[in-house]
Design a protein around this motif. Structure first.
Motif, short mmCIF file in Angstrom:
data_model
loop_
_atom_site.label_atom_id
_atom_site.label_comp_id
_atom_site.label_asym_id
_atom_site.label_seq_id
_atom_site.Cartn_x
_atom_site.Cartn_y
_atom_site.Cartn_z
N PHE A 161 18.28 2.19 4.32
CA PHE A 161 17.80 0.96 5.12
C PHE A 161 18.27 -0.38 4.72
CE2 PHE A 161 14.34 -1.62 7.34
CZ PHE A 161 14.56 -1.43 8.50
N PRO A 162 18.08 -0.60 3.62
CA PRO A 162 18.70 -1.89 3.01
C PRO A 162 20.03 -2.03 3.40
CG PRO A 162 17.26 -1.13 1.39
CD PRO A 162 17.28 -0.03 2.52
N LEU A 163 20.93 -0.77 3.35
CA LEU A 163 22.46 -0.76 3.54
C LEU A 163 22.37 -1.04 5.00
CD1 LEU A 163 23.51 2.14 1.36
CD2 LEU A 163 24.16 -0.21 0.95
N VAL A 164 21.57 -0.55 5.86
CA VAL A 164 21.85 -0.87 7.50
C VAL A 164 21.46 -2.35 7.41
CG1 VAL A 164 20.59 -0.68 9.62
CG2 VAL A 164 20.93 1.29 8.11
N GLN A 165 20.73 -3.06 6.89
CA GLN A 165 20.44 -4.51 7.00
C GLN A 165 21.81 -5.12 6.58
OE1 GLN A 165 17.52 -5.47 8.39
NE2 GLN A 165 17.14 -3.24 8.25
N LEU A 166 22.47 -4.75 5.80
CA LEU A 166 23.81 -5.45 5.36
C LEU A 166 24.65 -5.37 6.42
CD1 LEU A 166 24.11 -4.28 1.44
CD2 LEU A 166 23.61 -6.86 2.29
N VAL A 167 24.81 -4.06 7.13
CA VAL A 167 25.59 -3.73 8.32
C VAL A 167 25.06 -4.72 9.60
CG1 VAL A 167 26.27 -2.17 9.97
CG2 VAL A 167 25.93 -1.38 7.82
N LEU A 168 23.87 -5.08 9.46
CA LEU A 168 23.47 -6.20 10.70
C LEU A 168 23.82 -7.39 10.44
CD1 LEU A 168 19.92 -4.81 11.62
CD2 LEU A 168 22.07 -4.44 12.91
N LEU A 169 23.89 -7.70 8.98
CA LEU A 169 24.28 -9.21 8.92
C LEU A 169 25.65 -9.31 8.87
CD1 LEU A 169 23.32 -11.57 7.35
CD2 LEU A 169 23.81 -10.65 5.03
N GLY A 170 26.62 -8.31 8.46
CA GLY A 170 27.86 -8.37 8.82
C GLY A 170 28.25 -8.71 10.34
N LEU A 171 27.50 -7.68 11.30
CA LEU A 171 27.76 -7.96 12.68
C LEU A 171 27.29 -9.32 13.08
CD1 LEU A 171 26.24 -4.55 13.86
CD2 LEU A 171 28.63 -5.21 13.99
N LEU A 172 26.10 -9.80 12.54
CA LEU A 172 25.79 -11.30 12.96
C LEU A 172 26.82 -12.09 12.72
CD1 LEU A 172 23.64 -13.18 13.96
CD2 LEU A 172 22.85 -13.09 11.67
N ALA A 173 27.51 -11.99 11.30
CA ALA A 173 28.48 -12.94 10.87
C ALA A 173 29.67 -13.04 11.80
CB ALA A 173 28.71 -12.72 9.37
N ALA A 174 30.38 -11.60 11.92
CA ALA A 174 31.42 -11.35 12.69
C ALA A 174 31.25 -11.78 14.19
CB ALA A 174 31.90 -9.94 12.50
N ALA A 175 29.82 -11.30 14.61
CA ALA A 175 29.68 -11.64 16.20
C ALA A 175 30.74 -11.10 17.09
CB ALA A 175 29.55 -13.03 16.48
N PRO A 176 30.99 -9.57 16.88
CA PRO A 176 31.75 -8.86 17.74
C PRO A 176 31.40 -8.85 19.27
CG PRO A 176 30.64 -7.34 16.48
CD PRO A 176 30.19 -8.45 16.06
N SER A 177 32.19 -8.61 20.20
CA SER A 177 31.85 -8.65 21.63
C SER A 177 30.71 -7.63 21.89
CB SER A 177 33.07 -8.66 22.48
OG SER A 177 33.61 -7.20 22.12
N ILE A 178 30.82 -6.29 20.91
CA ILE A 178 29.73 -5.50 21.35
C ILE A 178 28.38 -5.94 21.12
CG2 ILE A 178 31.12 -3.41 21.06
CD1 ILE A 178 30.02 -2.94 18.08
N ILE A 179 28.28 -7.01 20.30
CA ILE A 179 26.85 -7.42 20.16
C ILE A 179 26.54 -8.48 20.94
CG2 ILE A 179 25.27 -8.61 18.41
CD1 ILE A 179 26.18 -5.78 17.56
N LEU A 180 25.26 -8.39 21.52
CA LEU A 180 24.84 -9.36 22.52
C LEU A 180 23.94 -10.68 22.08
CD1 LEU A 180 23.33 -6.79 25.13
CD2 LEU A 180 25.75 -7.76 25.12
N PHE A 181 24.24 -11.81 22.56
CA PHE A 181 23.63 -13.22 21.99
C PHE A 181 23.02 -13.90 23.22
CE2 PHE A 181 26.50 -11.92 18.64
CZ PHE A 181 25.40 -11.96 17.46
#
Length: 366
Positions: A161-181
């Motif tokens: 679960f902590p590793l999943v949080q790191l993945v989420l942080l990476g997605l937030l920083a990279a802001a790929p088009s698959i993530i909705l904001f």
């Protein structure tokens, strides 16, 4: 008996969390939402496409910080232990139920406290329901309610679960088009990422070391006359009030409050469900995040239930808005109370023992 330093520690933790929460609002978070576990899980679920409410979609770094802060301090203090297996699917359901109650009220127990510190009198109304729900939960505990013991697991389970949080942080920083904001609404309002992450980490460390829990404060005071956790609860209110005053964010009243409604009955019933469900789970949503960082997979399952509950709330119009609760939300909260009653009855020790005995008799007969 706890010494003076211990009590000062929990008050200090509450003070820091209250002040930092007010600071996050000053730096861009929605009003009276410095930290809200339910709202932030809801926003993250939206960012991952689990619901389509465009105004509440953003990966909240505060949640990442809370989990990682708790994880790091648990490892450093040798308190990290991977364990689970305590009625996992029931915990999943209870997580969804608590989320439905919280989104009826528009905030988790921590946001309820922060709303009080911001002058929102609707949150005091919610506190009445919250305390009543905790009271019913305590009654269930006294009648023998238990979700049974957990078991030691492979360490990788705890690290996941902590590793999943790191993945989420990476997605937030990279802001790929698959993530909705969100482009507008509460999801578009947020403090700078690194500040939010840092505040989350501080909250995670403090809550892990002090065992801070919004439910635990009232529960322990009623059960054992122990005011330790309650002092943390009060500390957050007092110092968020001070912070909001200092930043010009304090507004006293029932109307015009940010991301809140003033339907007293459903504020009470929403927090009643959240309080009752949290007692059965053994802790509020914040406490579940902390435990997940310590390697408790039962709490991870609870958090996943909250993610799904948040998705249901917005996909099926169960969540309230500033205009008030929805008809679907009212039905859902009533059904949640029925679900809580059934679970509370079915997981009494005596009832479980009788069911096990019946199963044993049937096996012998076959």
């Amino acid at each position: 008996m706890k010494d003076k330093k211990v009590f000062l520690g929990i008050i200090g933790a509450g003070a820091i969390i209250g002040l930092l929460s007010a600071l996050l609002v000053k730096l861009g978070n929605p009003g009276n939402m410095g930290v809200c576990v339910a709202c932030f899980i809801r926003d993250t679920a939206g960012a991952l496409g689990l619901h389509g409410a465009k105004v509440v979609q953003y990966i909240r770094p505060e949640v990442v910080g809370i989990v990682l802060g708790a994880f790091l301090v648990a490892v450093a203090s040798k308190e990290f232990t991977a364990k689970g297996g305590s009625s996992p699917f029931i915990r999943f359901i209870l997580g969804a139920v608590v989320m439905i109650g919280a989104l009826m009220f528009l905030g988790c127990p921590l946001r309820m406290v922060l709303r009080i510190g911001g002058g929102d009198l609707n949150a005091i109304v919610g506190l009445v329901g919250f305390a009543a729900g905790i009271g019913v939960g305590i009654f269930c505990l006294n009648k023998g309610f238990s979700l049974k013991r957990s078991y030691k697991l492979n360490k990788l389970e705890g690290y996941a679960f902590p590793l999943v949080q790191l993945v989420l942080l990476g997605l937030l920083a990279a802001a790929p088009s698959i993530i909705l904001f969100s482009a507008e609404g509460p999801g578009s309002k947020h403090a700078p990422i690194l500040v939010a992450l840092g505040v989350g980490a501080v909250v995670g460390v403090l809550a892990q070391k002090t065992r801070l829990c919004m439910v635990g404060g009232i529960r322990d005071f009623i059960l054992f006359k122990d005011s330790y956790l309650l002092l943390g609860f009060i500390g957050i209110i007092v110092f968020s009030f001070i912070g909001n005053l200092a930043f010009g964010q304090f507004k006293l009243g029932f109307t015009g409050q940010p991301i809140a409604h003033n339907d007293a009955l459903w504020n009470i019933l929403g927090m009643f469900v959240a309080g009752w469900g949290s007692v059965l789970l053994g802790g509020c949503p914040l406490r579940q995040l902390i435990l997940s960082g310590e390697g408790n997979i039962d709490s991870v399952i609870t958090i996943l239930g909250m993610f799904v509950g948040a998705a249901f709330c917005h996909n099926f119009k169960l969540a309230s808005s500033g205009e008030g609760p929805t008809p679907n939300g009212k039905i859902a909260v009533i059904l949640c109370m029925v679900v809580l009653a059934v679970i509370s009855y079915a997981f009494r020790e005596k009832f479980s023992a009788k069911q096990s005995k019946k199963v044993g008799v049937k096996v012998e007969a076959n």
